[in-house]
Write an enzyme that holds these catalytic residues in place. Sequence first.
Site, mmCIF file in Angstrom:
data_model
loop_
_atom_site.group_PDB
_atom_site.id
_atom_site.type_symbol
_atom_site.label_atom_id
_atom_site.label_comp_id
_atom_site.label_asym_id
_atom_site.label_seq_id
_atom_site.Cartn_x
_atom_site.Cartn_y
_atom_site.Cartn_z
ATOM 1 N N GLU A 49 68.664 121.123 21.899
ATOM 2 C CA GLU A 49 70.012 121.544 21.496
ATOM 3 C C GLU A 49 70.093 123.067 21.410
ATOM 4 O OE1 GLU A 49 72.530 121.730 17.372
ATOM 5 O OE2 GLU A 49 71.118 120.068 17.629
ATOM 6 N N ASP A 53 72.541 125.195 23.969
ATOM 7 C CA ASP A 53 73.602 126.057 23.452
ATOM 8 C C ASP A 53 73.594 127.406 24.167
ATOM 9 O OD1 ASP A 53 75.593 126.983 21.358
ATOM 10 O OD2 ASP A 53 73.925 128.311 20.894
ATOM 11 N N ASN A 122 76.190 118.215 19.436
ATOM 12 C CA ASN A 122 74.776 118.596 19.452
ATOM 13 C C ASN A 122 74.016 117.885 20.573
ATOM 14 O OD1 ASN A 122 75.329 120.138 17.214
ATOM 15 N ND2 ASN A 122 74.436 118.700 15.746
ATOM 16 N N GLU A 125 74.769 119.464 23.951
ATOM 17 C CA GLU A 125 73.974 120.675 24.160
ATOM 18 C C GLU A 125 72.526 120.320 24.494
ATOM 19 O OE1 GLU A 125 76.288 123.950 21.380
ATOM 20 O OE2 GLU A 125 74.691 122.746 20.480
#
Length: 232
Positions: A49, A53, A122, A125
């Site tokens: 994650e 991102d 989440n 990502e």
Amino acid sequence: MLEAKSAALLEDTIDYVFDNQALLLEALTHKSFSNEQNDRTEPDNERLEFLGDAVLGVVVSHYIFRTFPHLPEGELTRIRSEVVSEKGLTVIGKAICLGDYMRLGKGEERSGGRQKSSLLANTMEALLGAVFCDGGFDSVRRVIEALFIPHIQRAARRKTGVDYKTRLQERLQARFGDVPQYVLIHADGPPHQRSYSVEAHFRGSCIGQGQGRSKKSAEQAAAKQALEYLEE
């Protein structure tokens, strides 16, 4: 273990097949699931994650930078923020039914975790981080652009707080190395209710006209018309 059929369905949806299926499994594993495993050998998706991102931010930033060369920095930032926000990621996650593939602990499952915005965002990502680790930058760029371009275009059409004067100046400077001038043509009405008319001039020619309750708003209207003229 994620069923092979489920993995294949998700891969088909995002148009990417993992060489390393363990990365896909990790991307879909919430920490609540990992914590319930007796041997604790199932890694959760938080590291992926973190990576996803960063990768998402770079790819979206690069795409909107290339696609909208005349937008000022503030508008680029607005578009990116809207697209990569939790809300934006949740929209994408729901569109690809990502919640159906998540590996959740019993408590998270009972509390409706598959529909939680935070978990969907989440996991989205983490999935992108897994694609990056498995296939590299070009692979994740293709996945991101395929999933996110429609949402980027919609965000770009929402012209919240557009500064047309700045946009016009940047357009003319980039193309001709010169800037526009704004000429007040007339102001009508009493002081408390004035109406202003302004023309945007460039190299001696009028390229836009605008009216407003203030000189600033009239200049913005003139710049907007000038931009429309340049785009014809």
